[in-house]
Enzyme design. Structure first.
Site, PDB file in Angstrom:
ATOM      1  CD  GLU A  13      -4.605   4.354  -1.793  1.00  0.00           C
ATOM      2  OE1 GLU A  13      -4.854   4.740  -0.632  1.00  0.00           O
ATOM      3  OE2 GLU A  13      -5.422   4.425  -2.726  1.00  0.00           O
TER       4      GLU A  13
ATOM      5  CG  ASP B  40      -3.981   8.717 -12.774  1.00  0.00           C
ATOM      6  OD1 ASP B  40      -4.404   8.223 -11.710  1.00  0.00           O
ATOM      7  OD2 ASP B  40      -4.728   9.193 -13.660  1.00  0.00           O
TER       8      ASP B  40
ATOM      9  CG  ASP C  53      -1.975   1.105   1.128  1.00  0.00           C
ATOM     10  OD1 ASP C  53      -2.933   0.930   0.369  1.00  0.00           O
ATOM     11  OD2 ASP C  53      -1.805   2.137   1.811  1.00  0.00           O
TER      12      ASP C  53
ATOM     13  CG  HIS D 271      -7.435  13.000  -9.347  1.00  0.00           C
ATOM     14  ND1 HIS D 271      -7.460  12.072  -8.326  1.00  0.00           N
ATOM     15  CD2 HIS D 271      -8.402  13.916  -9.048  1.00  0.00           C
ATOM     16  CE1 HIS D 271      -8.399  12.407  -7.452  1.00  0.00           C
ATOM     17  NE2 HIS D 271      -8.982  13.528  -7.867  1.00  0.00           N
TER      18      HIS D 271
ATOM     19  CG  ASN E 191      -4.397  11.446  -5.794  1.00  0.00           C
ATOM     20  OD1 ASN E 191      -3.757  11.594  -6.835  1.00  0.00           O
ATOM     21  ND2 ASN E 191      -5.194  10.416  -5.607  1.00  0.00           N
TER      22      ASN E 191
END
Length: 310
Positions: free
Chosen positions: A218, A192, A175, A188, A183
């Protein structure tokens, strides 16, 4: 047969080529003069010696077909004819083609096998389209890793194999730490790109038979077949270090990952959900202990402790 538009060849009862029609010449790039009267027709399709479907019919080796061909069926009512599909090397052309083959025996009036005819169809375009669709169905669009559906299917298959072979199976849950803050800071699109770079870092540490998947958001999951807990810990630490070395800025530090590792020796009374739950619990501990670390648990020991407590 010579004038058929379908690539066709025939071998006699000694396995030597009787007919190699013009369509077969075009398909393989091999002129008839090079192969007629010989038993070397396999060289037109493969780089290493192996029988064609016609050879298997001639030698009554239909039970070897599953080991040699991707897809196969018995076609004729008496079970003598065979239909199969497979990738072929096509050495003369220097490229691989996916061919569908039908092989049928020709018998004399007394039932004696005198020849076998094989017809061929080039299905490369159809096969590549099928593989592309399968790729879309099993791959995560953002990272290119296996998706959750592929992960579930693979974990089930590896669990059954480990059960049969009495081998250990390890699972890592990875994780990204503080990803919400990343973010918020970079948007975003930045998030990404961060996930894509981490996905590449995790994948770079995998063996050929390991699987890394985007489990959700994530979080990533790594299946490590035939890997004990010590080996899983080594892989987990390599992943943690590789991500840290990316030095992706996040708040006052860099992007890191927390990893939970679990190992089980599958048994009839154990379940896959137990392995996943154990890895999840280990991940939670890694987060609780301060992030950017790994936490280990052996699934069957964890299960025994839970049973003892109950």
């Amino acid at each position: 047969m010579e004038l058929l538009a379908i690539p066709t060849f025939a071998i006699n009862s000694q396995g030597r080529v009787l007919i190699w029609n013009r369509a077969c010449e075009r398909l393989t790039g091999v002129p008839a003069a090079s192969v007629l009267g010989t038993d070397q027709h396999w060289r037109c399709f493969y780089s290493m010696p192996r029988p064609t479907l016609a050879d298997l019919v001639l030698q009554d080796r239909q039970f070897d077909v599953p080991q040699l061909y991707d897809q196969h069926v018995r076609r004729s009512a008496d079970g003598a004819g065979l239909t199969a599909q497979n990738w072929c090397d096509m050495p003369r052309l220097g490229l691989r083609r996916y061919l569908a083959a039908d092989a049928s025996p020709i018998r004399a009036g007394d039932g004696t096998l005198v020849a076998v005819v094989e017809t061929l169809r080039d299905m490369t375009d159809e096969k590549q389209a099928q593989l592309a669709l399968e790729q879309l169905a099993t791959r995560d669009g953002l990272t290119g890793l296996a998706n959750r559906r592929c992960f579930d299917h693979t974990l089930q298959a590896e669990w059954q194999r480990a059960l049969r072979q009495q081998q250990s199976l390890s699972l890592l849950m990875v994780d990204v730490d503080n990803f919400k803050q990343y973010n918020d800071a970079y948007g975003h699109l930045g998030g990404d790109e961060c996930l894509q770079r981490i996905a590449s870092a995790v994948a770079s540490e995998m063996r050929a038979n390991d699987l890394v998947a985007r489990y959700g958001g994530e979080e990533f999951a790594v299946i490590l077949p035939n890997q004990a807990l010590k080996g899983a810990a080594i892989v987990a630490e390599r992943i943690r270090c590789r991500v840290e070395q990316l030095q992706l800025p996040n708040m006052d530090s860099h992007v890191t990952v927390s990893i939970g590792a679990a190992t089980a020796l599958p048994a009839p009374h154990n379940e896959i959900s137990q392995l996943i739950a154990t890895a999840d619990a280990a991940l939670y501990r890694a987060k609780h202990m301060g992030r950017n670390r790994i936490s280990l648990t052996e699934a069957w020991e964890w299960a025994e402790k839970k049973l003892a407590q109950s």
